[in-house]
Design a protein around this motif. Structure first.
Motif, mmCIF file in Angstrom:
data_model
loop_
_atom_site.group_PDB
_atom_site.id
_atom_site.type_symbol
_atom_site.label_atom_id
_atom_site.label_comp_id
_atom_site.label_asym_id
_atom_site.label_seq_id
_atom_site.Cartn_x
_atom_site.Cartn_y
_atom_site.Cartn_z
ATOM 1 N N TYR A 129 0.833 -1.199 0.000
ATOM 2 C CA TYR A 129 0.000 0.000 0.000
ATOM 3 C C TYR A 129 0.873 1.257 0.000
ATOM 4 O O TYR A 129 0.625 2.204 -0.766
ATOM 5 C CB TYR A 129 -0.924 0.005 1.216
ATOM 6 C CG TYR A 129 -1.723 1.276 1.347
ATOM 7 C CD1 TYR A 129 -2.808 1.525 0.508
ATOM 8 C CD2 TYR A 129 -1.393 2.246 2.291
ATOM 9 C CE1 TYR A 129 -3.544 2.693 0.618
ATOM 10 C CE2 TYR A 129 -2.114 3.416 2.405
ATOM 11 C CZ TYR A 129 -3.186 3.642 1.568
ATOM 12 O OH TYR A 129 -3.899 4.795 1.669
ATOM 13 N N THR A 133 0.947 3.962 -3.143
ATOM 14 C CA THR A 133 0.597 5.379 -2.954
ATOM 15 C C THR A 133 1.780 6.274 -3.253
ATOM 16 O O THR A 133 1.607 7.389 -3.752
ATOM 17 C CB THR A 133 0.104 5.643 -1.521
ATOM 18 O OG1 THR A 133 1.077 5.218 -0.586
ATOM 19 C CG2 THR A 133 -1.220 4.965 -1.272
ATOM 20 N N THR A 138 -0.755 9.704 -4.933
ATOM 21 C CA THR A 138 -1.970 10.021 -4.148
ATOM 22 C C THR A 138 -1.713 9.728 -2.687
ATOM 23 O O THR A 138 -1.128 8.715 -2.323
ATOM 24 C CB THR A 138 -3.171 9.190 -4.619
ATOM 25 O OG1 THR A 138 -2.807 7.808 -4.608
ATOM 26 C CG2 THR A 138 -3.633 9.620 -5.974
ATOM 27 N N TYR A 139 -2.179 10.642 -1.873
ATOM 28 C CA TYR A 139 -1.994 10.462 -0.432
ATOM 29 C C TYR A 139 -3.304 10.443 0.268
ATOM 30 O O TYR A 139 -4.212 11.015 0.193
ATOM 31 C CB TYR A 139 -1.113 11.555 0.176
ATOM 32 C CG TYR A 139 0.327 11.434 -0.308
ATOM 33 C CD1 TYR A 139 1.171 10.543 0.296
ATOM 34 C CD2 TYR A 139 0.792 12.234 -1.325
ATOM 35 C CE1 TYR A 139 2.486 10.447 -0.128
ATOM 36 C CE2 TYR A 139 2.096 12.146 -1.738
ATOM 37 C CZ TYR A 139 2.949 11.245 -1.154
ATOM 38 O OH TYR A 139 4.218 11.150 -1.554
#
Length: 139
Positions: A129, A133, A138-139
């Motif tokens: 994961y 990310t 994308t955070y």
């Protein structure tokens, strides 16, 4: 007097069950399947009020009369009480000499292979994961 000390009811098969909570025993009278005979069964009442399977049973002819029926009931209940008596103490056994001494350096229990596998999978999912990310932004 019977209804004050005992619980009397019909079972699913149509027989009569008499429970004596104070003596932890039950006895049932049911049709035996043959003409003019009755099946007597006796057993124990376990902790919590559930009934154990029958310990003993016998068939009594109905033409025998109440005296023989009462004698058969007493004998079955006595057999059930004798079965429930605690066994005699066993002879003292020799101490086990093959017992391994405990290692002084270990504290607590070791984790099993399954625990390590689950822990590795959880760490792997978290790492996957974090990587996905970080690469997509994308955070």
């Amino acid at each position: 007097m019977l209804w004050r000390q005992h619980t009397v009811y019909r079972d699913r098969a149509g027989g009569v069950v008499i429970r004596g909570e104070h003596v932890q025993r039950w006895i049932s009278l049911a049709p035996s399947g043959r003409k003019d005979e009755i099946l007597l069964r006796a057993g124990r009442i376990l902790d919590g009020g559930t009934t154990a399977p029958a310990r003993s049973e016998t068939v009594v002819p109905l033409c025998a009369g109440t005296g023989e029926l009462a004698t058969a009931c007493r004998r079955l209940l006595a057999e059930t009480a004798a079965d429930a008596a605690p066994p005699a103490p066993a002879a003292p056994s020799r101490p086990k000499q093959s017992e391994k001494p405990k290692r002084p350096g270990r504290k607590g229990k070791r984790m099993s292979l399954a625990s390590w596998t689950i822990l590795a999978c959880v760490v792997g999912v978290v790492a996957l994961y974090a990587y996905s990310t970080a690469t997509t932004g994308t955070y």
